[in-house]
Design a protein around this motif. Sequence first.
Motif, short mmCIF file in Angstrom:
data_model
loop_
_atom_site.label_atom_id
_atom_site.label_comp_id
_atom_site.label_asym_id
_atom_site.label_seq_id
_atom_site.Cartn_x
_atom_site.Cartn_y
_atom_site.Cartn_z
N LEU A 1 40.79 -2.59 68.41
CA LEU A 1 42.23 -2.36 68.30
C LEU A 1 42.75 -2.59 66.88
N MET B 1 51.69 -3.70 71.48
CA MET B 1 50.96 -3.15 72.63
C MET B 1 51.35 -3.83 73.94
N LEU C 1 43.85 -6.15 77.11
CA LEU C 1 44.35 -4.80 77.37
C LEU C 1 44.10 -4.42 78.83
#
Length: 267
Positions: free
Chosen positions: A33, A101, A127
Motif C-alpha cells: 500500500l 483508506m 484492509l
Amino acid sequence: MSQPLPELTDATLTLDNRVATLTLDRHDVRNALTGTALVDDIVATAAWVNGCQEVSVLLITGAGSAFCAGGNVKDMAERGGDFAGDVAEVAERYRTGIQRMPLALHKVEVPIIAAVNGAAIGAGFDLANMADMRIASRKASFGETFLNLGIIPGDGGAWFMQRQIGYQRAFELTLSGRVISAEEAFAYGIVLEVVEPEQLMETAMAHAQRIAAQPPKATRLTKRLMKMAPDMELKAFLDVCAVFQGMCHNEPEHLRAVERLMARMKR
C-alpha cells in the motif's frame, strides 16, 4: 452507466451485474500500500461506489500471490518514501496518506467482500478487516505484524480487528505479531469461508451476487444500520430504524418485491 469508472493507476475495476470488483494489481511489490498508488485507487473507488447507484456490492481482491503486503519494508529500512522525516512529518504523511483508506472504506454504503487470495500482512490484514465479509483461499495467511517491526497499526487496525473478533483475540494477534493460516483465521471468525484457490473468486462472487440480487436502496440502508448499531443506544437506534423503514415503504423496489413474493405464493 450513471457514473463512469474512475481512472485507476495500480488497480483494475470492473462492474458486472451490480458487483464492482477492485483488483489490487501491483503484484511486483506484493500489492504493498505504500510506495504505490493503491491507496489513491481504493479511495477513488470508494467515492465512485457511493455515487454509482448501479453498484450493490464491492469485491476486493489481489493479483498475483499476495492479497496485500501492507507497508513497503524496503522504504522503512531506508527511512524513505512514506516513512521519511521527523515525528510531525511522518504523522502528517499518515493522515494524508494511508489513513484516508480506512476512512473511505468505512463510509462505503454497499457491502464490501474481501476475496483474500494470498498473504494479508500488516496493513494488508487491516484492509481485509475493513471489509464486511472475508472469503479466503486456502493459500491465504494473515498477520498483524506491526509490532515485529517496532511500529504500531497506524492505519486503524487496532480499531477494526477487535470489532471483528473481540478484544482478547485481537489483542493476542496484535501483540504477538503471529502470522496465521486461513484455517486458523476461520476458527477465529476472521474469515467466513475457506476454499481452494481456484474456487476463491467463484465463491466470493456467489456471495456478492446473492446480496446484489436484493433491493439496492434497502441494501444500502441496511448496511448503514449494521454499521451504526454498535455505537448507539437502543432507543435512538430504533428511531433511526423507523425513519429508514418509512423510506423503504415508499420506494418502488419495495412494492416490486412484495408483488414478486405474492406471485410466488399463488403458484
